[in-house]
Motif scaffolding. Structure first.
Motif, PDB file in Angstrom:
ATOM      1  N   GLU A 318       0.916  -1.125   0.021  1.00  0.00           N
ATOM      2  CA  GLU A 318      -0.072  -0.013  -0.129  1.00  0.00           C
ATOM      3  C   GLU A 318       0.878   1.381  -0.132  1.00  0.00           C
ATOM      4  OE1 GLU A 318      -0.242  -2.439   1.961  1.00  0.00           O
ATOM      5  OE2 GLU A 318      -2.008  -3.246   1.445  1.00  0.00           O
ATOM      6  N   MET A 319       1.981   1.196   0.681  1.00  0.00           N
ATOM      7  CA  MET A 319       2.803   2.514   0.776  1.00  0.00           C
ATOM      8  C   MET A 319       3.478   2.769  -0.526  1.00  0.00           C
ATOM      9  SD  MET A 319       5.694   3.499   3.660  1.00  0.00           S
ATOM     10  CE  MET A 319       4.549   3.191   4.982  1.00  0.00           C
ATOM     11  N   TRP A 320       4.042   1.409  -0.970  1.00  0.00           N
ATOM     12  CA  TRP A 320       4.833   1.549  -2.311  1.00  0.00           C
ATOM     13  C   TRP A 320       3.754   2.204  -3.284  1.00  0.00           C
ATOM     14  CZ3 TRP A 320       8.261   2.779  -5.241  1.00  0.00           C
ATOM     15  CH2 TRP A 320       8.275   2.452  -6.478  1.00  0.00           C
ATOM     16  N   GLN A 321       2.645   1.935  -3.340  1.00  0.00           N
ATOM     17  CA  GLN A 321       1.651   2.198  -4.479  1.00  0.00           C
ATOM     18  C   GLN A 321       1.416   3.875  -4.258  1.00  0.00           C
ATOM     19  OE1 GLN A 321      -1.762  -0.364  -3.542  1.00  0.00           O
ATOM     20  NE2 GLN A 321      -1.245  -1.787  -5.230  1.00  0.00           N
ATOM     21  N   THR A 322       1.503   4.163  -2.969  1.00  0.00           N
ATOM     22  CA  THR A 322       1.262   5.811  -2.723  1.00  0.00           C
ATOM     23  C   THR A 322       2.501   6.349  -3.275  1.00  0.00           C
ATOM     24  OG1 THR A 322      -0.122   5.301  -0.687  1.00  0.00           O
ATOM     25  CG2 THR A 322       0.941   7.363  -1.035  1.00  0.00           C
ATOM     26  N   ILE A 323       3.546   5.841  -2.947  1.00  0.00           N
ATOM     27  CA  ILE A 323       5.072   6.697  -3.182  1.00  0.00           C
ATOM     28  C   ILE A 323       5.100   6.475  -4.896  1.00  0.00           C
ATOM     29  CG2 ILE A 323       7.277   6.416  -3.083  1.00  0.00           C
ATOM     30  CD1 ILE A 323       7.195   5.431  -0.305  1.00  0.00           C
ATOM     31  N   GLU A 324       4.660   5.269  -5.245  1.00  0.00           N
ATOM     32  CA  GLU A 324       4.781   5.389  -6.822  1.00  0.00           C
ATOM     33  C   GLU A 324       3.782   6.319  -7.655  1.00  0.00           C
ATOM     34  OE1 GLU A 324       5.024   1.437 -10.146  1.00  0.00           O
ATOM     35  OE2 GLU A 324       3.347   1.591  -8.738  1.00  0.00           O
ATOM     36  N   LYS A 325       2.687   6.440  -7.125  1.00  0.00           N
ATOM     37  CA  LYS A 325       1.736   7.609  -7.756  1.00  0.00           C
ATOM     38  C   LYS A 325       2.481   8.801  -7.523  1.00  0.00           C
ATOM     39  CE  LYS A 325      -2.402   4.916  -6.937  1.00  0.00           C
ATOM     40  NZ  LYS A 325      -3.735   4.712  -6.059  1.00  0.00           N
ATOM     41  N   ALA A 326       3.096   9.168  -6.390  1.00  0.00           N
ATOM     42  CA  ALA A 326       3.516  10.453  -6.117  1.00  0.00           C
ATOM     43  C   ALA A 326       4.722  10.698  -6.955  1.00  0.00           C
ATOM     44  CB  ALA A 326       3.731  10.727  -4.518  1.00  0.00           C
ATOM     45  N   ALA A 366       1.434  13.267   0.862  1.00  0.00           N
ATOM     46  CA  ALA A 366       2.879  12.846   0.502  1.00  0.00           C
ATOM     47  C   ALA A 366       3.713  14.193  -0.078  1.00  0.00           C
ATOM     48  CB  ALA A 366       3.102  11.411  -0.020  1.00  0.00           C
ATOM     49  N   LEU A 367       2.935  14.638  -1.161  1.00  0.00           N
ATOM     50  CA  LEU A 367       3.526  15.550  -2.150  1.00  0.00           C
ATOM     51  C   LEU A 367       3.485  16.978  -1.202  1.00  0.00           C
ATOM     52  CD1 LEU A 367       1.346  15.159  -5.285  1.00  0.00           C
ATOM     53  CD2 LEU A 367       3.868  14.555  -5.086  1.00  0.00           C
ATOM     54  N   LYS A 368       2.572  17.178  -0.158  1.00  0.00           N
ATOM     55  CA  LYS A 368       2.566  18.323   0.471  1.00  0.00           C
ATOM     56  C   LYS A 368       3.909  18.308   1.551  1.00  0.00           C
ATOM     57  CE  LYS A 368      -0.541  19.218   3.436  1.00  0.00           C
ATOM     58  NZ  LYS A 368      -1.537  19.593   4.005  1.00  0.00           N
ATOM     59  N   GLU A 369       3.993  16.973   2.254  1.00  0.00           N
ATOM     60  CA  GLU A 369       4.946  16.792   3.181  1.00  0.00           C
ATOM     61  C   GLU A 369       6.472  16.373   2.867  1.00  0.00           C
ATOM     62  OE1 GLU A 369       1.756  15.035   6.483  1.00  0.00           O
ATOM     63  OE2 GLU A 369       3.178  13.668   5.594  1.00  0.00           O
ATOM     64  N   GLN A 370       6.633  16.452   1.603  1.00  0.00           N
ATOM     65  CA  GLN A 370       7.972  16.107   0.929  1.00  0.00           C
ATOM     66  C   GLN A 370       8.804  17.292   1.403  1.00  0.00           C
ATOM     67  OE1 GLN A 370       8.780  16.462  -3.442  1.00  0.00           O
ATOM     68  NE2 GLN A 370       6.863  17.025  -3.492  1.00  0.00           N
ATOM     69  N   TYR A 371       8.476  18.488   1.625  1.00  0.00           N
ATOM     70  CA  TYR A 371       9.294  19.912   1.874  1.00  0.00           C
ATOM     71  C   TYR A 371       9.420  19.825   3.601  1.00  0.00           C
ATOM     72  CZ  TYR A 371       8.605  20.474  -2.903  1.00  0.00           C
ATOM     73  OH  TYR A 371       8.328  20.545  -4.351  1.00  0.00           O
ATOM     74  N   LEU A 372       8.853  18.896   4.289  1.00  0.00           N
ATOM     75  CA  LEU A 372       9.006  18.971   5.651  1.00  0.00           C
ATOM     76  C   LEU A 372      10.308  18.062   6.066  1.00  0.00           C
ATOM     77  CD1 LEU A 372       5.417  18.531   6.828  1.00  0.00           C
ATOM     78  CD2 LEU A 372       6.688  20.741   6.614  1.00  0.00           C
ATOM     79  N   ALA A 384       5.434   7.971   3.726  1.00  0.00           N
ATOM     80  CA  ALA A 384       5.426   8.300   2.201  1.00  0.00           C
ATOM     81  C   ALA A 384       6.072   9.587   2.151  1.00  0.00           C
ATOM     82  CB  ALA A 384       4.071   8.190   1.702  1.00  0.00           C
ATOM     83  N   GLY A 385       5.533  10.488   2.933  1.00  0.00           N
ATOM     84  CA  GLY A 385       6.092  12.094   2.648  1.00  0.00           C
ATOM     85  C   GLY A 385       7.443  12.210   3.077  1.00  0.00           C
ATOM     86  N   ALA A 386       7.740  11.416   4.382  1.00  0.00           N
ATOM     87  CA  ALA A 386       9.327  11.279   4.649  1.00  0.00           C
ATOM     88  C   ALA A 386      10.346  10.694   3.583  1.00  0.00           C
ATOM     89  CB  ALA A 386       9.241  10.716   5.921  1.00  0.00           C
ATOM     90  N   ILE A 387       9.711   9.605   2.993  1.00  0.00           N
ATOM     91  CA  ILE A 387      10.542   8.855   1.628  1.00  0.00           C
ATOM     92  C   ILE A 387      10.696   9.919   0.521  1.00  0.00           C
ATOM     93  CG2 ILE A 387      10.580   6.944   0.361  1.00  0.00           C
ATOM     94  CD1 ILE A 387       9.530   5.204   2.431  1.00  0.00           C
ATOM     95  N   LEU A 388       9.721  10.612   0.316  1.00  0.00           N
ATOM     96  CA  LEU A 388       9.810  11.544  -0.831  1.00  0.00           C
ATOM     97  C   LEU A 388      10.746  12.643  -0.404  1.00  0.00           C
ATOM     98  CD1 LEU A 388       6.217  12.176  -2.123  1.00  0.00           C
ATOM     99  CD2 LEU A 388       7.957  10.926  -3.440  1.00  0.00           C
ATOM    100  N   GLY A 389      10.861  13.046   0.790  1.00  0.00           N
ATOM    101  CA  GLY A 389      11.774  14.119   1.122  1.00  0.00           C
ATOM    102  C   GLY A 389      13.071  13.714   1.143  1.00  0.00           C
ATOM    103  N   ILE A 390      13.158  12.462   1.835  1.00  0.00           N
ATOM    104  CA  ILE A 390      14.690  11.832   1.806  1.00  0.00           C
ATOM    105  C   ILE A 390      15.267  11.909   0.357  1.00  0.00           C
ATOM    106  CG2 ILE A 390      16.103   9.951   2.253  1.00  0.00           C
ATOM    107  CD1 ILE A 390      14.184   9.494   4.735  1.00  0.00           C
TER     108      ILE A 390
END
Length: 600
Positions: A318-326, A366-372, A384-390
């Protein structure tokens, strides 16, 4: 020895919060060091630092009228000594400051110290407003004469501001959600504040609350107000000096904010005519660093990088699907008119557009939280937001290193590193900095962004990140004896490594610390040592293997220290005896013998 009053006030053009890059303590220490070189004793030095003022009050040793020339020589040296990185040289002379010096006031008792820098000469007039001054009778009366215009203590300014904001909000039946980071900015720009209230057009409340709040928060001396948890059209204006035209300030801020928000409303309405995904191709024409490519190129790298991170970390489906879409939309909103005009809204606009088109709320978040984390210290609420940010920050770090532009003193380079480490630790991401760097470098190699030395870039980035991890561990009061490359390694999972060192640090006793110091130094020596002739013989190879194994064992838990102690003693006893019996002339023998009494 009799002591006399001294005061120095430096006025510059207004500085942004943080641009001075120096603390009151550093100014005070530098002042004392320079005065000592001129054989001038100082005590009870106090420093006031604001957006345009550096004020120093001190007691200094008695000087004759003739000796006041010593102060005239010392002051330019002091000013040059407190220059900081990323500054410019303004006007005449070779003294660097964040902003040009516009006024100098310097008194020794009631005498003027009329030294000159940048074409400005010290006098007895202190600045109370942007252009107004008052004559200071003597250094002793300076603080008393300035009290109506300046709160000298930063702590007192913080307390005063907090109280004034709460009191004014309550008087209007509103709530103030005070952020400490914002309060510190206010304390920097407000020398003796007064509080005013203003309002913007109520129709603009139709904009998303988070967009409105973000814009208001970007204005340093504005404090949003709330009613029953919702944003109000009334806001507070913190007047920095208390000497401006009150009615003029109220009208100006009300008109300015209404105009800004109306502009955003128009841009956002236009941007909403397209889906977020339709902005992705437009990233081809936007670049933050042309050598690395466009943001469309970055998006492609991010998709590949996030896919590999997902495999490396074995993320849940489920998390991977969220990150893949983002991953495909990760930078899409930067192509919108709203973010082009207001870069601080990136991520937020992606969230609003995706929610408006009834997209996946987890992807939007996740898109919003990538900059935190941001300046307020707010952290992502989702993995998901944390992984996008990293991933975003590592891609930038590697990109700048690949093209030879990773300046370790740069604020944004340090921020990328520190934010990544914080996110990895807080979210327990099971990956090392070495693995992250490898994943990024593989992608930069595949995409043939430019020619670079893989090994050199790897070591440059991992060495920098290890130094930042040490800084992070220092902030968590981890004992300095553990801040060593033997314990901070690029191939260790970051959160596990940090938590282990924290736990070990808490349980250390003096005997443990002595043991670790000797162990650390000797292990480095043995690992690097080699005989003058030939390869390591069997005993030496066995001892070397024992040390390398013990390095790995040590970090597993606190008990690792005790469990391996007897083995280390045996190894060292054998090693010392071995080197005493074999006259090998490398440095390790001498150092081992020097430490022998400590070890055995």
């Amino acid at each position: 020895m009799s002591m006399h009053n001294f005061v120095l006030e430096i006025i510059t053009e207004p500085m942004d919060y943080g641009s001075h890059c120096i603390s009151p303590w550093e100014i005070m220490t530098t002042f004392g060091n320079v005065m000592e070189k001129y054989s001038i004793d100082v005590k009870d030095t106090e420093v006031c630092l604001t957006f345009r003022r550096i004020s120093i009050q001190s007691f200094i040793s008695a000087m004759s009228d003739d000796d006041i020339t010593t102060l005239k020589e010392a002051m330019p040296i002091f000013l040059k000594s407190i220059e900081v990185k990323d500054t410019m040289r303004w006007g005449k002379g070779d003294i660097a400051f964040p902003r040009p010096i516009t006024h100098l006031m310097c008194l020794y008792d009631d005498k003027v110290v009329d030294f000159t820098v940048q074409g400005i000469t010290g006098n007895r007039h202190a600045t109370i407003d942007y252009i107004k001054t008052i004559e200071i009778t003597s250094a002793e009366t300076y603080e008393e004469q300035m009290k109506p215009y300046l709160i000298f203590s930063e702590e007192e300014r913080l307390t005063t501001l907090r109280s004034m904001i709460k009191k004014n909000a309550s008087a209007m039946g509103k709530e103030a959600h005070i952020r400490e980071d914002h309060l510190k900015k206010l304390a920097f720009i407000c020398e003796r504040p007064t509080i005013l209230s203003s309002e913007f057009d109520r129709s603009l409340l139709a904009l998303p609350d988070d967009v409105l709040i973000r814009i208001l928060q970007e204005l340093d001396n504005v404090e949003p107000l709330y009613k029953d948890g919702s944003l109000s059209d009334i806001f507070l204006v913190i007047n920095p000096t208390g000497n401006m035209d009150r009615e003029g300030v109220i009208k100006r801020y009300g008109a300015t904010i209404s105009s800004e928000l109306a502009n955003i409303q128009g841009l956002f309405k236009e941007d909403s005519k397209m889906k977020l995904e339709e902005y992705v191709p437009r990233l081809n024409w936007i670049s933050e660093n042309e050598k690395i490519g466009s943001l469309y190129d970055k998006t492609n790298r991010m998709e590949k990088l996030l896919a590999r991170i997902g495999e490396e970390m074995s993320l849940a489906k489920e998390m991977w699907q969220t990150i893949e879409k983002a991953s495909h939309l990760v930078k899409a909103d930067i192509a919108t008119w709203t973010v082009k005009r207001y870069p601080g809204l990136r991520g937020q606009i992606a969230y609003e557009l995706l929610m408006a088109e009834k997209g996946d709320p987890l992807v939007a978040k996740a898109l919003k939280e990538q900059y935190l984390p941001d300046e307020s210290g707010q952290m992502p609420s989702t993995m998901a937001g944390a992984i996008l940010g990293i991933a975003d920050r590592f891609d930038d770090l590697i990109g700048y290193a690949v093209v030879g532009e990773m300046n370790r003193d740069s604020g944004y380079i340090r921020d990328w590193a520190d934010s990544s480490i914080l996110l990895m630790e807080k979210f327990g991401t099971p990956i090392s900095i070495g693995d992250m760097v490898d994943l990024c470098l593989y992608i930069y190699t595949e995409d043939a962004v430019c020619a670079f030395d893989y090994k050199n870039v790897y070591h440059e980035v991992t060495d920098f990140l290890k130094r930042r991890i040490k800084m992070y561990l220092r902030s968590k009061d981890v004992h300095t004896v553990l801040l060593d490359d033997g314990f901070i390694e690029d191939r260790k999972i970051v959160p596990t490594m940090i938590q282990t060192l924290e736990t070990i640090s808490e349980g250390l006793e003096e005997s443990d610390i002595s043991f670790i110091k000797v162990y650390r130094d000797l292990s480095k020596i043995i690992i690097k040592a080699s005989p003058v002739e030939g390869e390591l013989d069997s005993l030496e190879a066995e001892l070397l293997e024992g040390f390398q194994r013990s390095v790995l064992d040590f970090g597993e838990d606190v008990l690792g220290l005790t469990k391996s102690f007897s083995r280390h003693q045996k190894i060292m006893t054998e090693l010392i005896q071995y080197y005493e019996d074999h006259p090998i002339t490398h440095k390790s023998l001498e150092m081992i013998q020097q430490m022998k009494e400590q070890w055995i």
